[in-house]
Design an enzyme around this catalytic site. Structure first.
Site, PDB file in Angstrom:
ATOM      1  N   TYR A 142       0.821  -1.215   0.000  1.00  0.00           N
ATOM      2  CA  TYR A 142       0.000   0.000   0.000  1.00  0.00           C
ATOM      3  C   TYR A 142       0.856   1.267   0.000  1.00  0.00           C
ATOM      4  O   TYR A 142       0.358   2.356  -0.285  1.00  0.00           O
ATOM      5  CB  TYR A 142      -0.953   0.034   1.202  1.00  0.00           C
ATOM      6  CG  TYR A 142      -2.078  -0.988   1.144  1.00  0.00           C
ATOM      7  CD1 TYR A 142      -2.222  -1.835   0.051  1.00  0.00           C
ATOM      8  CD2 TYR A 142      -2.993  -1.104   2.173  1.00  0.00           C
ATOM      9  CE1 TYR A 142      -3.237  -2.775  -0.001  1.00  0.00           C
ATOM     10  CE2 TYR A 142      -4.022  -2.040   2.128  1.00  0.00           C
ATOM     11  CZ  TYR A 142      -4.128  -2.880   1.035  1.00  0.00           C
ATOM     12  OH  TYR A 142      -5.142  -3.807   0.988  1.00  0.00           O
ATOM     13  N   LYS A 193       3.188 -15.289   1.984  1.00  0.00           N
ATOM     14  CA  LYS A 193       3.081 -15.993   0.704  1.00  0.00           C
ATOM     15  C   LYS A 193       4.516 -16.321   0.302  1.00  0.00           C
ATOM     16  O   LYS A 193       5.015 -15.932  -0.767  1.00  0.00           O
ATOM     17  CB  LYS A 193       2.364 -15.088  -0.315  1.00  0.00           C
ATOM     18  CG  LYS A 193       1.977 -15.754  -1.606  1.00  0.00           C
ATOM     19  CD  LYS A 193       0.851 -16.761  -1.468  1.00  0.00           C
ATOM     20  CE  LYS A 193       0.608 -17.461  -2.800  1.00  0.00           C
ATOM     21  NZ  LYS A 193      -0.243 -18.662  -2.679  1.00  0.00           N
ATOM     22  N   ASP A 225      -3.356 -17.882   1.244  1.00  0.00           N
ATOM     23  CA  ASP A 225      -4.528 -18.528   0.632  1.00  0.00           C
ATOM     24  C   ASP A 225      -5.086 -19.601   1.569  1.00  0.00           C
ATOM     25  O   ASP A 225      -6.306 -19.722   1.758  1.00  0.00           O
ATOM     26  CB  ASP A 225      -4.195 -19.100  -0.760  1.00  0.00           C
ATOM     27  CG  ASP A 225      -2.834 -19.763  -0.827  1.00  0.00           C
ATOM     28  OD1 ASP A 225      -2.048 -19.640   0.128  1.00  0.00           O
ATOM     29  OD2 ASP A 225      -2.556 -20.435  -1.840  1.00  0.00           O
ATOM     30  N   ASP A 249      -5.522  -6.666   5.698  1.00  0.00           N
ATOM     31  CA  ASP A 249      -6.718  -5.940   5.285  1.00  0.00           C
ATOM     32  C   ASP A 249      -7.800  -6.938   4.884  1.00  0.00           C
ATOM     33  O   ASP A 249      -8.952  -6.877   5.329  1.00  0.00           O
ATOM     34  CB  ASP A 249      -6.324  -5.051   4.086  1.00  0.00           C
ATOM     35  CG  ASP A 249      -7.380  -4.042   3.720  1.00  0.00           C
ATOM     36  OD1 ASP A 249      -8.404  -3.981   4.416  1.00  0.00           O
ATOM     37  OD2 ASP A 249      -7.181  -3.310   2.721  1.00  0.00           O
ATOM     38  N   ASP A 253     -11.281  -8.558   7.223  1.00  0.00           N
ATOM     39  CA  ASP A 253     -12.674  -8.423   6.769  1.00  0.00           C
ATOM     40  C   ASP A 253     -13.371  -9.783   6.778  1.00  0.00           C
ATOM     41  O   ASP A 253     -14.540  -9.892   7.141  1.00  0.00           O
ATOM     42  CB  ASP A 253     -12.744  -7.818   5.364  1.00  0.00           C
ATOM     43  CG  ASP A 253     -12.858  -6.298   5.393  1.00  0.00           C
ATOM     44  OD1 ASP A 253     -12.448  -5.698   6.409  1.00  0.00           O
ATOM     45  OD2 ASP A 253     -13.344  -5.703   4.406  1.00  0.00           O
TER      46      ASP A 253
END
Ligand code: NAD
Length: 360
Positions: A142, A193, A225, A249, A253
């Site tokens: 980001y 990852k 994942d 992030d 959620d």
């Protein structure tokens, strides 16, 4: 000694839920003689409209002098066509987080027993759920440079971002995560990852190095994942999760939905000294803004997190959390957490009910 609290209502449902927090903080301030100095300032789209910038200088000055900041949410379709750097999310929210160096984001996902029916998973999978996601907030993709949209030699447009973490950034968030795990069940899962991204290979290496300083903490690693899948399959296997900005992030959620609604989840963003900005995990919900139906509890619980973590007022934080439990026990629900047999209430009715529970 008085403590300065800056409230940033922002956009969309932000002003509606902030009004409810104002009521709660005004009451406890008076009830317990807390000496809070409550102030407000503009940020996000509201600040663009009023002052031409998503993060005006006056707001920045107030942020610097505040002991703690409470932000509702920013953004909305009205400002989506602005150049990225000027938008509420990048020019406002990301700016505050990075200028105040709020690198440590704590996102609890707790299922209130009263809301088991509102969870998207079966009650047996989620009952008693209590996860804490520690998300790195001021680095990663980001913020990485270079970033942008360019035109290639053949005339095709190309979007690009940079996913980068240096070892100091990883250690800084690792320390928050290990120390948080020490205060809980001493189980830490680091999500990366590392099978394809070098930046997260380094992340994993540093977490492994740090684990020798925290021998009591059981450290595990998981690819993002798989973590997404495990959160839906068997969420109670997790205690503390630590991960980078983008993965955090998304996973937080997903974790939010396990608890019934994103409208229930507070978060804290802390700097190295524990000064913090507290905000609900949700966005500005333009689809329901202005209708008086938003759930104010995530913002009210953010205020209680603020009292606990940055202002040393644990007892008052407990009282607010008990008041929230009490309104849920009474069966009061905003639309997002409503289920048959409960009573649907508006944003302001929910705020009033929390105030009444505090006065009881
Ligand atoms: P969102 O969180 O705003 O909304 C997702 C869904 O959850 C919507 O259906 C919404 O109605 C619902 N919801 C969210 N908060 C709720 C609440 N308190 N009560 C009841 N329902 C609630 O996410 P989005 O739709 O992806 O984004 C909308 C805008 O918010 C965008 O402009 C986005 O950039 C911005 N955003 C801001 C923040 C922030 O300020 N921290 C975070 C995420 C998104």
């Amino acid at each position: 000694m008085s403590k300065k609290v800056l409230i940033l209502p922002g956009d969309g449902i932000g002003p509606e839920i902030s009004t409810e927090v104002d009521k709660v903080l005004a009451l406890v301030n008076q009830q317990y003689s807390l000496g809070l100095e409550l102030d407000h300032a503009l940020v996000g789209g509201a600040a663009i409209d009023a002052a031409g910038s998503a993060f005006p200088e006056q707001t920045w000055q107030k942020c610097q002098s505040a002991d703690a900041i409470l932000l509702a949410c920013v953004g909305g379709p009205k400002w989506d066509s602005l150049p990225p750097k000027e938008r509420p999310e990048i020019g406002g929210l990301l700016q505050i987080r990075s200028r105040l160096e709020l690198f440590g984001n704590l996102r609890p996902a707790i299922l209130y027993p009263q809301l088991a029916a509102a969870s998207s998973l079966k009650p047996e999978l989620v009952s008693g759920l209590d996860i804490l996601i520690v998300r790195e907030l001021t680095g990663g993709i980001y913020f990485g440079q270079p970033r942008g949209i360019r035109v290639k030699e053949d005339g095709t447009r190309e979007g690009y971002n940079t996913y980068v973490y240096d070892e100091n950034e990883i250690r800084r968030i690792g320390k928050v995560a290990f120390e948080t795990a020490m205060k809980r069940n001493k189980k830490l899962c680091s999500v990366d990852k590392a099978n394809v991204l070098e930046v997260t290979m380094l992340w994993r290496e540093i977490m492994d190095e740090m684990s020798s300083d925290y021998p009591e903490v059981e450290l595990s690693h998981m690819y993002v994942d798989n973590a997404a899948m495990q959160l839906i399959r068997a969420p109670k296997q997790f205690d503390v999760i630590v991960t980078g900005n983008m993965f955090g992030d998304i996973l937080s959620d997903a974790a939010a939905m396990l608890t019934g609604s994103i409208g229930m989840l507070p978060s804290a963003s802390l700097d190295i000294n524990g000064k913090g900005m507290y905000e609900p995990c949700h966005g500005s919900a333009p689809d329901i803004a202005g209708q008086g139906i938003a759930n104010p509890l995530a913002m009210i619980l953010s205020a209680s997190m603020m009292l606990r973590h940055s202002l040393g007022m644990q007892d008052v934080a407990d009282k607010i959390e008990q008041a929230v439990e009490s309104v849920l026990d009474q069966g009061l629900r905003t639309a997002d957490i409503y289920s048959e047999g409960t009573t649907k209430v508006s944003t302001s009715e929910m705020g009033d009910a929390v105030v009444a529970a505090l006065q009881a």
